[in-house]
Write an enzyme that holds these catalytic residues in place. Structure first.
Site, PDB file in Angstrom:
ATOM      1  N   LYS A   7      -9.190 -24.254  48.272  1.00  0.00           N
ATOM      2  CA  LYS A   7      -8.717 -24.200  49.671  1.00  0.00           C
ATOM      3  C   LYS A   7      -9.582 -25.091  50.562  1.00  0.00           C
ATOM      4  O   LYS A   7      -9.077 -25.923  51.309  1.00  0.00           O
ATOM      5  CB  LYS A   7      -8.774 -22.757  50.207  1.00  0.00           C
ATOM      6  CG  LYS A   7      -7.840 -21.804  49.490  1.00  0.00           C
ATOM      7  CD  LYS A   7      -7.879 -20.422  50.103  1.00  0.00           C
ATOM      8  CE  LYS A   7      -9.239 -19.726  49.984  1.00  0.00           C
ATOM      9  NZ  LYS A   7      -9.661 -19.479  48.606  1.00  0.00           N
ATOM     10  N   THR A   8     -10.889 -24.903  50.462  1.00  0.00           N
ATOM     11  CA  THR A   8     -11.789 -25.692  51.302  1.00  0.00           C
ATOM     12  C   THR A   8     -11.712 -27.167  50.919  1.00  0.00           C
ATOM     13  O   THR A   8     -11.741 -28.052  51.770  1.00  0.00           O
ATOM     14  CB  THR A   8     -13.235 -25.154  51.182  1.00  0.00           C
ATOM     15  OG1 THR A   8     -13.208 -23.756  51.473  1.00  0.00           O
ATOM     16  CG2 THR A   8     -14.176 -25.845  52.134  1.00  0.00           C
ATOM     17  N   ASP A  13     -10.820 -22.630  58.253  1.00  0.00           N
ATOM     18  CA  ASP A  13     -11.166 -22.136  56.909  1.00  0.00           C
ATOM     19  C   ASP A  13     -11.420 -20.627  57.004  1.00  0.00           C
ATOM     20  O   ASP A  13     -11.737 -20.115  58.075  1.00  0.00           O
ATOM     21  CB  ASP A  13     -12.435 -22.853  56.412  1.00  0.00           C
ATOM     22  CG  ASP A  13     -12.584 -22.768  54.891  1.00  0.00           C
ATOM     23  OD1 ASP A  13     -11.733 -22.144  54.224  1.00  0.00           O
ATOM     24  OD2 ASP A  13     -13.569 -23.334  54.361  1.00  0.00           O
ATOM     25  N   GLU A  14     -11.289 -19.924  55.889  1.00  0.00           N
ATOM     26  CA  GLU A  14     -11.567 -18.465  55.842  1.00  0.00           C
ATOM     27  C   GLU A  14     -10.764 -17.716  56.913  1.00  0.00           C
ATOM     28  O   GLU A  14     -11.295 -16.860  57.625  1.00  0.00           O
ATOM     29  CB  GLU A  14     -13.074 -18.199  56.047  1.00  0.00           C
ATOM     30  CG  GLU A  14     -13.987 -19.028  55.174  1.00  0.00           C
ATOM     31  CD  GLU A  14     -14.320 -18.375  53.842  1.00  0.00           C
ATOM     32  OE1 GLU A  14     -13.771 -17.299  53.534  1.00  0.00           O
ATOM     33  OE2 GLU A  14     -15.115 -18.977  53.085  1.00  0.00           O
ATOM     34  N   GLN A  56     -10.367 -11.606  50.006  1.00  0.00           N
ATOM     35  CA  GLN A  56     -11.771 -11.823  50.379  1.00  0.00           C
ATOM     36  C   GLN A  56     -12.083 -11.433  51.822  1.00  0.00           C
ATOM     37  O   GLN A  56     -13.102 -11.855  52.378  1.00  0.00           O
ATOM     38  CB  GLN A  56     -12.150 -13.291  50.177  1.00  0.00           C
ATOM     39  CG  GLN A  56     -12.143 -13.723  48.728  1.00  0.00           C
ATOM     40  CD  GLN A  56     -12.632 -15.161  48.579  1.00  0.00           C
ATOM     41  OE1 GLN A  56     -13.809 -15.444  48.772  1.00  0.00           O
ATOM     42  NE2 GLN A  56     -11.737 -16.068  48.260  1.00  0.00           N
ATOM     43  N   ARG A 114     -18.296 -15.977  43.132  1.00  0.00           N
ATOM     44  CA  ARG A 114     -19.196 -17.082  43.496  1.00  0.00           C
ATOM     45  C   ARG A 114     -19.708 -17.802  42.256  1.00  0.00           C
ATOM     46  O   ARG A 114     -20.274 -18.893  42.341  1.00  0.00           O
ATOM     47  CB  ARG A 114     -20.435 -16.579  44.283  1.00  0.00           C
ATOM     48  CG  ARG A 114     -20.200 -15.911  45.635  1.00  0.00           C
ATOM     49  CD  ARG A 114     -19.329 -16.707  46.543  1.00  0.00           C
ATOM     50  NE  ARG A 114     -17.947 -16.268  46.412  1.00  0.00           N
ATOM     51  CZ  ARG A 114     -16.895 -16.994  46.781  1.00  0.00           C
ATOM     52  NH1 ARG A 114     -17.055 -18.178  47.291  1.00  0.00           N
ATOM     53  NH2 ARG A 114     -15.659 -16.561  46.626  1.00  0.00           N
TER      54      ARG A 114
HETATM   55  P1  ATP Z   1     -13.372 -19.717  48.234  1.00  0.00           P
HETATM   56  O1  ATP Z   1     -12.176 -18.805  48.290  1.00  0.00           O
HETATM   57  O2  ATP Z   1     -14.474 -19.120  47.459  1.00  0.00           O
HETATM   58  O3  ATP Z   1     -13.753 -20.241  49.574  1.00  0.00           O
HETATM   59  P2  ATP Z   1     -11.960 -22.195  47.757  1.00  0.00           P
HETATM   60  O4  ATP Z   1     -10.548 -21.844  47.463  1.00  0.00           O
HETATM   61  O5  ATP Z   1     -12.264 -22.688  49.102  1.00  0.00           O
HETATM   62  O6  ATP Z   1     -12.903 -20.972  47.353  1.00  0.00           O
HETATM   63  P3  ATP Z   1     -13.234 -24.600  46.866  1.00  0.00           P
HETATM   64  O7  ATP Z   1     -14.617 -24.233  47.230  1.00  0.00           O
HETATM   65  O8  ATP Z   1     -12.494 -25.562  47.707  1.00  0.00           O
HETATM   66  O9  ATP Z   1     -12.371 -23.257  46.675  1.00  0.00           O
HETATM   67  O10 ATP Z   1     -13.187 -25.126  45.379  1.00  0.00           O
HETATM   68  C1  ATP Z   1     -13.826 -24.457  44.313  1.00  0.00           C
HETATM   69  C2  ATP Z   1     -14.344 -25.434  43.292  1.00  0.00           C
HETATM   70  O11 ATP Z   1     -13.267 -26.017  42.583  1.00  0.00           O
HETATM   71  C3  ATP Z   1     -15.101 -26.581  43.917  1.00  0.00           C
HETATM   72  O12 ATP Z   1     -16.200 -26.907  43.096  1.00  0.00           O
HETATM   73  C4  ATP Z   1     -14.072 -27.711  43.951  1.00  0.00           C
HETATM   74  O13 ATP Z   1     -14.675 -28.981  43.930  1.00  0.00           O
HETATM   75  C5  ATP Z   1     -13.283 -27.437  42.673  1.00  0.00           C
HETATM   76  N1  ATP Z   1     -11.875 -27.915  42.740  1.00  0.00           N
HETATM   77  C6  ATP Z   1     -10.927 -27.538  43.617  1.00  0.00           C
HETATM   78  N2  ATP Z   1      -9.758 -28.143  43.359  1.00  0.00           N
HETATM   79  C7  ATP Z   1      -9.954 -28.934  42.282  1.00  0.00           C
HETATM   80  C8  ATP Z   1      -9.110 -29.820  41.501  1.00  0.00           C
HETATM   81  N3  ATP Z   1      -7.825 -30.023  41.787  1.00  0.00           N
HETATM   82  N4  ATP Z   1      -9.672 -30.455  40.460  1.00  0.00           N
HETATM   83  C9  ATP Z   1     -10.980 -30.251  40.147  1.00  0.00           C
HETATM   84  N5  ATP Z   1     -11.816 -29.446  40.818  1.00  0.00           N
HETATM   85  C10 ATP Z   1     -11.317 -28.784  41.884  1.00  0.00           C
HETATM   86 MG    MG Z   2     -13.578 -21.962  50.599  1.00  0.00          MG
END
Ligand code: ATP
Ligand code: MG
Length: 720
Positions: free
Chosen positions: A33-34, A229-230, A260, A676
């Site tokens: 997402k981020t 975000d969040e 979350q 995490r």
């Molecule tokens: P959270 O809910 O914990 O905030 P999030 O959904 O925001 O998580 P991110 O932090 O954006 O997730 O991504 C998690 C990990 O996965 C990061 O290390 C990111 O670089 C990797 N990632 C996300 N999308 C891809 C993709 N399409 N290919 C490879 N790596 C990815």
């Molecule tokens: Mg995130």
């Protein structure tokens, strides 16, 4: 263009390209997402010709904002055209926390709602001091009503955007009724001091927008694209703020995960996600299901935990990431062993990684030797019972016998070894748990960064110094004045101080000015009046020479002239440490060296006020093991995570065990902790723990019994 997309999956690309209209990404932890949000910023600039300053991105911590900025810059650097726009235009997107963006807005136009531009921001301690003052004036005794309880109620009202008048009819029960009366006086008090508390920053911003549509329009015209975000952790005031800013364009892009949500105690409401499509017509909702962060067992453990909650949005979360490590549940005797266990594991992992020899594997990682055969000893059928079996008798019984602790196997020189400490994090439910961990880490000389707990900025000498500076900046700030007028002692009592404040109100002039002309006041002895005047002169003279001075010089000047420095020097060893801490504060102030005078001081104090716990986390600042609460850990990821204190009463927390909704929030916290971890996860619980001054016997957290046991191994310390 290809650069921007080559690391994204189809759904993520769809989200990045959906630049017009409202968009909600609803997806589980680690699904990107981020990352998608970051890529969208880069895409808008690189491909859509959007100017950087037309973008507003809001996150919950300054650290997250800094990371967004850095990641977007990295992406743009790969695209020469966009890089030129980014650098050349001389502007950058507004990336920050809700609070920091609000401060920016308020500093511009706060005069319109009756505050000075240089208003100060009150933290919890300032709020409490203010409330005590207000209660005294209103004749409410702190013995009858706890100031913190009242502040909590006022905070909830502010998060709901309720003014004192609107809160009054809503107030239920005697305490809330008193709180609603005090709310109004408290607001007046803050306003008189030209001060805002943290909740005010958001609420006053919305009030400003409501009362002055021209101000709102200015920002609507500036920010064409808004991202949050969040989003699951936003409360009503944050929602309203974003809704107003999105205006007619409706280019609001939010990402969140209802699994979350961990801030309902601060008024966050899942309603904002559930009703996004109603609130923003024609919204595009995108779901991401693939987790890229964690290995299969970690994702499965997270899924199995969160399945225990009812009434949440159904989502899938899966991963292709494989890994050798099977997550472990470790039972240890007490909190000291818990900390040692963390170090033993780290040492084992590092050994394996550096040698790359299977046979050098740390002994506790060899599952054959140590798998605990809980079937044999189980007394019940659930995993909880199985774990209980390892604890001997007395389910939930308190036992305070002396601990028979296994000898430590931590290498004595672990602190000197070359270890990638940044890969490891220890997460816990309550700040108090850090003490035992810290003591063991200090014993072994392990570098660590503590996030939360007694923060640097909560140290007395730091608060005193900041209060001196704040009063210098804002000669109306009676809370800061009250803090330092007798530090060191000048024989000026509370009564003299309130006489001065009363006179300042009557004369409608600043407190500082009133103090300078204090002879006027008959009720004060000449000795006291002299002391007050001397004190005021320190600030007056400092103000006269301030234009040429940097913040560090201002600090030196003020602390020397006020006698505060001598007062610390007289405190021998303790004083030395305090002076060192002030030196550390001056290091922070050095960032503002280029801006002289009151302006520099204002910028510095603003930065300090906005620093939250999480902001002391700086992975660039050398190798260190991270210790932090689960709340502070959201959005972050670490190769190895130790989730400690998995005991009933801690996680779930004893305050939240009775209420089913609060219990669900505890489960979400546990979920946040588990998710995490990228590669390795250890869940530790103790048999007994010294906490808050007493030793209690603990039973394992109910959440351990909810884990999918195909993906976890259980170990009892006696088996190692
Ligand atoms: P959270 O809910 O914990 O905030 P999030 O959904 O925001 O998580 P991110 O932090 O954006 O997730 O991504 C998690 C990990 O996965 C990061 O290390 C990111 O670089 C990797 N990632 C996300 N999308 C891809 C993709 N399409 N290919 C490879 N790596 C990815
Ligand atoms: Mg995130």
């Amino acid at each position: 263009m290809s650069n921007l997309f080559h690391e994204l999956n189809d759904k993520q690309i769809q989200a990045v390209q959906a630049t017009q209209g409202p968009v909600l990404i609803l997806a589980g932890a680690g699904s990107g997402k981020t990352k998608t949000l970051t890529h969208r910023i880069a895409y808008l600039i690189a491909e859509k010709g959007v100017l950087p300053h037309q973008i507003l991105a809001v996150t919950f911590t300054n650290k997250a904002a800094a990371e967004l900025r850095q990641r977007a810059a990295t992406l743009l650097r790969q695209n020469p055209k966009a890089w030129v726009t980014w650098r050349g235009f001389g502007s950058s997107p507004a990336l920050g926390t809700f609070h920091s963006i609000c401060v920016r807005i308020l500093r511009e136009d706060t005069g319109k709602i009756g505050y000075k531009r240089s208003f100060v921001i009150y933290d919890t301690a300032d709020q409490k001091a203010s409330m005590r003052d207000v209660m005294r004036r209103e004749g409410v005794s702190p013995k009858d009503v706890n100031p913190s309880t009242v502040l909590g109620m006022i905070s909830r009202a502010k998060n709901e955007l309720l003014s004192p008048e609107e809160f009054e009819p809503e107030a239920r029960g005697p305490v809330e009724k008193i709180a609603s009366r005090l709310y109004s006086s408290y607001q007046n008090y803050l306003k008189q001091n030209h001060a805002m508390d943290f909740d005010d920053l958001l609420m006053q911003c919305v009030i400003l927008f409501r009362k002055h549509p021209d101000v709102l329009k200015k920002y609507q015209d500036m920010w064409h694209y808004i991202m949050i975000d969040e989003y699951q952790d936003t409360n009503h005031v944050q929602y309203e703020w974003a809704r107003m800013l999105a205006g007619k364009r409706q280019n609001l892009f939010v990402v969140g995960d209802d699994w979350q949500g961990i801030y309902s105690w601060r008024g966050a409401t899942i309603r904002n996600i559930l009703e996004f499509e109603q609130d923003f017509k024609g919204a595009l909702v995108i779901r991401l299901e693939q987790n890229y962060r964690s290995t299969v067992p970690i994702v499965e453990l997270g899924n199995s935990i969160i399945a225990g909650n009812s009434g949440q949005i159904k989502k899938k979360l899966w991963t292709e990431k494989s890994g050798e490590h099977v997550p472990e549940v470790l039972q240890v005797s007490d909190e000291v062993r818990e900390a040692e266990k963390v170090l033993e594991k780290i040492s084992g992992i590092e050994e394996v990684q550096s040698s790359n020899h299977a046979d050098l594997k740390h002994e506790v990682e060899s599952s054959e030797e140590i798998t605990y055969d809980y079937e044999a000893e189980s007394e019940g059928t659930g995993i909880l019972d199985k774990i209980m079996g390892t604890m001997g008798k007395g389910k939930g019984s308190k036992h305070v016998d002396s601990v028979s602790r296994k000898p430590s196997k931590v290498p004595y020189d672990i602190g000197q070894q070359k270890i990638n400490w940044n890969n490891f994090a220890v997460l816990y439910r309550t700040n108090a748990q850090s003490r035992a961990l810290e003591e063991v880490l200090l014993k072994y000389g392990v570098p660590y960064r503590l996030i939360g707990g007694i923060r640097f900025y909560e140290r007395k000498e730091i608060k005193d110094t900041l209060a001196y500076l704040r009063f210098l900046l804002n000669p109306n700030d009676s809370v800061s004045l009250a803090r330092v007028i007798n530090e060191p002692s000048r024989g000026i009592g509370e009564r003299s101080l309130s006489a001065v404040q009363g006179l300042a109100r009557a004369k409608n002039q600043s407190i500082l000015l009133t103090m300078l002309g204090i002879e006027d006041l008959d009720s004060l002895s000449s000795q006291r009046a002299q002391a007050i005047k001397q004190f005021a002169l320190v600030f007056d003279r400092a103000r006269q020479s301030i234009d040429e001075l940097s913040v560090t010089e201002i600090i030196d000047l003020l602390l020397a002239r006020s006698g505060y420095l001598d007062y610390l020097k007289a405190q021998a060893e303790e004083g030395e440490e305090r002076i060192e801490n002030i030196e550390e504060l001056k290091n922070v102030a050095k960032k503002f060296e280029a801006i002289k005078g009151l302006q520099g001081l204002e910028a510095f104090l603003e930065e300090v006020s906005l620093i939250t716990d999480i902001d002391s986390y700086d992975p660039e600042a050398g190798q260190a093991l991270t210790l932090m609460t689960l709340h502070a850990a959201k959005g972050l990821e670490f190769e190895t995570v130790f989730l400690v204190g998995l005991e009933e009463g801690l996680l779930p927390h004893s305050n939240s065990i009775i209420d089913p909704q609060e219990l669900e929030e505890e489960r979400r916290l546990c979920y946040v902790g588990i998710t995490r971890a990228m590669d390795r996860l250890y869940l530790i619980h103790t048999r007994q723990r010294a906490l808050h001054g007493s030793i209690v016997g603990n039973i394992p957290s109910r959440f351990l019994s909810e884990l999918n046991d195909e993906h976890v191994q259980f170990f009892d310390e006696d088996e190692w």
